[in-house]
Design an enzyme around this catalytic site. Structure first.
Site, PDB file in Angstrom:
ATOM      1  N   ASP A  83       0.992  -1.188   0.081  1.00 36.48           N
ATOM      2  CA  ASP A  83       0.047   0.077  -0.143  1.00 36.48           C
ATOM      3  C   ASP A  83       0.719   1.252   0.009  1.00 36.48           C
ATOM      4  O   ASP A  83       0.939   1.915   0.869  1.00 36.48           O
ATOM      5  CB  ASP A  83      -0.996   0.010   1.231  1.00 36.48           C
ATOM      6  CG  ASP A  83      -2.131  -0.761   0.889  1.00 36.48           C
ATOM      7  OD1 ASP A  83      -2.138  -1.410  -0.148  1.00 36.48           O
ATOM      8  OD2 ASP A  83      -3.194  -0.891   1.759  1.00 36.48           O
ATOM      9  N   ASN A 121      -3.010  -4.223  -1.574  1.00 33.71           N
ATOM     10  CA  ASN A 121      -4.228  -4.219  -2.447  1.00 33.71           C
ATOM     11  C   ASN A 121      -4.499  -2.978  -2.972  1.00 33.71           C
ATOM     12  O   ASN A 121      -5.034  -2.841  -4.145  1.00 33.71           O
ATOM     13  CB  ASN A 121      -5.335  -4.502  -1.537  1.00 33.71           C
ATOM     14  CG  ASN A 121      -5.481  -4.049  -0.181  1.00 33.71           C
ATOM     15  OD1 ASN A 121      -4.528  -4.101   0.419  1.00 33.71           O
ATOM     16  ND2 ASN A 121      -6.729  -3.448   0.206  1.00 33.71           N
ATOM     17  N   HIS A 223      -8.563  -5.284   9.903  1.00 30.08           N
ATOM     18  CA  HIS A 223      -8.827  -6.586   8.992  1.00 30.08           C
ATOM     19  C   HIS A 223      -8.671  -7.973   9.501  1.00 30.08           C
ATOM     20  O   HIS A 223      -9.264  -8.917   8.939  1.00 30.08           O
ATOM     21  CB  HIS A 223      -7.840  -6.352   7.695  1.00 30.08           C
ATOM     22  CG  HIS A 223      -7.915  -5.060   6.848  1.00 30.08           C
ATOM     23  ND1 HIS A 223      -9.097  -4.588   6.219  1.00 30.08           N
ATOM     24  CD2 HIS A 223      -7.105  -4.055   6.863  1.00 30.08           C
ATOM     25  CE1 HIS A 223      -8.941  -3.559   5.565  1.00 30.08           C
ATOM     26  NE2 HIS A 223      -7.909  -2.879   5.954  1.00 30.08           N
TER      27      HIS A 223
END
Ligand SMILES: *[C@@H]1O[C@H](CO)[C@@H](O)[C@H](O)[C@H]1NC(C)=O
Length: 332
Positions: A83, A121, A223
């Site tokens: 990221d 992601n 998460h």
């Protein structure tokens, strides 16, 4: 005569089959990069994740403190757990976010080292090839980003794994566009990645074996755990006695000890936006060594016999420090 010809033909066929197996096998090998260290029997580096926000959300404060620690520890390199650029990766190699979120932020002298980076992601929501492009390394020579690879040093083998393609939910997330070029067919990509990781770990003779991915295996953050990695990757890590699994994704800092293996799970995802305010701490009981729901980064110091990790906040305070040692086995 006819018999001989037949035999030659089968032998050739066998050779051909063998050649193919070799080709397939070498294809599933991680690209390996040698990093020469100081040679004094020690190696230090920093680990940072989830950062690229043009300095906002305390990214600049974290960068400043990283610079101080980098200088003090005379680090060899920085590891980025992914990221790298929010919200949607890079638009292309000429996206100004590369310099606005990287070159112009991590300006300290101590940080002018190689940055070994993987994709998160969010990076997959942009032009993935751009982040992997050598053009970026021409703009800023520190930049080094690949999907899955191995950095081999005197003290440690560090395996970087591209974990985003493992996670099912991104493949049914129609709200965002993901750049799956080079990943499809997905099943083959995952199999090849695992096979390459397994053979790399099996062949490794390094004192310290470290695996780095974007997604957590164990985490008490927002998460939390990544089920796909627990099922597919964790058995390989356990079977090969790795020392550390390092990740980002959860925007926090944490250290969780495995209760059924020597693996230490280290999350360094505090490069910018943090403070999610929800944790699943209680899931870990004795394994939870440290959790900080805020910004910061981690340092790792390795010698042949000792490893020390430290976590820092935006003021440079050491929030958690943990040390382990290994007995040197003689070759008798
Ligand atoms: C920046 O860090 C300070 C100290 O940890 C914190 O109080 C503040 O909320 C942070 N700012 C942001 C935007 O996250």
């Amino acid at each position: 005569m006819a018999f001989l010809n037949y035999k030659t033909a089968t032998t050739n066929l066998n050779l051909l089959v063998l050649a193919c197996i070799c080709f397939v096998h070498s294809f599933a090998e991680l690209p390996k990069f040698e990093h020469l260290t100081k040679g004094d029997g020690s190696m230090n580096f920093l680990v940072l994740g989830d950062w690229g926000r043009k300095g906002f959300y305390n990214q600049s404060l974290v960068a400043y403190q990283m610079g101080k620690v980098a200088e003090k520890l005379n680090i060899e390199f920085v590891i980025s757990t992914g990221d790298n650029f929010y919200d949607n990766g890079l638009e292309g190699v000429d996206d100004p976010a590369f310099e606005d979120s990287f070159s112009k932020i991590y300006t300290a002298a101590g940080l002018q080292k190689q940055w070994y980076s993987i994709l998160g992601n969010h990076d997959y929501r942009g032009d993935v090839e751009a982040q992997l492009s050598p053009i970026l390394s021409m703009i800023d020579a520190r930049w080094f980003c690949k999907r899955s690879f191995l950095v081999n040093t005197e003290m440690a083998d560090i395996f970087f794994v591209d974990t985003t393609p493992f996670v099912d939910k991104y493949f049914t997330d129609f709200e965002h566009n993901y750049d799956w070029q080079g990943v499809l067919p997905r099943r083959k990509y995952i199999t090849d990645t695992l096979e390459a990781l397994e053979s790399g770990l099996r062949e490794s003779t390094a004192k310290w074996k470290i695996v780095v991915g974007h997604h957590a295996i164990r985490s008490a953050g927002y998460h939390g755990e990544t089920e796909e990695l627990i099922q597919l990757m964790l058995p390989i890590l356990k079977a090969n006695n790795i020392d550390f699994y390092m990740n980002g994704h959860d925007h926090c800092l944490e250290h969780i000890s495995s209760l059924d293996s020597p693996i230490q799970y280290l999350t360094s995802g505090g490069g910018s936006k943090a403070w999610r305010g929800d944790t699943k701490h209680e899931d870990y009981h004795h394994g939870m060594k440290f959790f900080y729901d805020g910004q910061g980064f981690m340092s790792v110091e390795l010698t042949r016999t000792e490893a020390q990790i430290m976590f820092y906040n935006v003021y440079g305070d050491v929030l958690h420090k943990w040390k382990t040692s290994k007995v040197l086995h003689s070759a008798t």
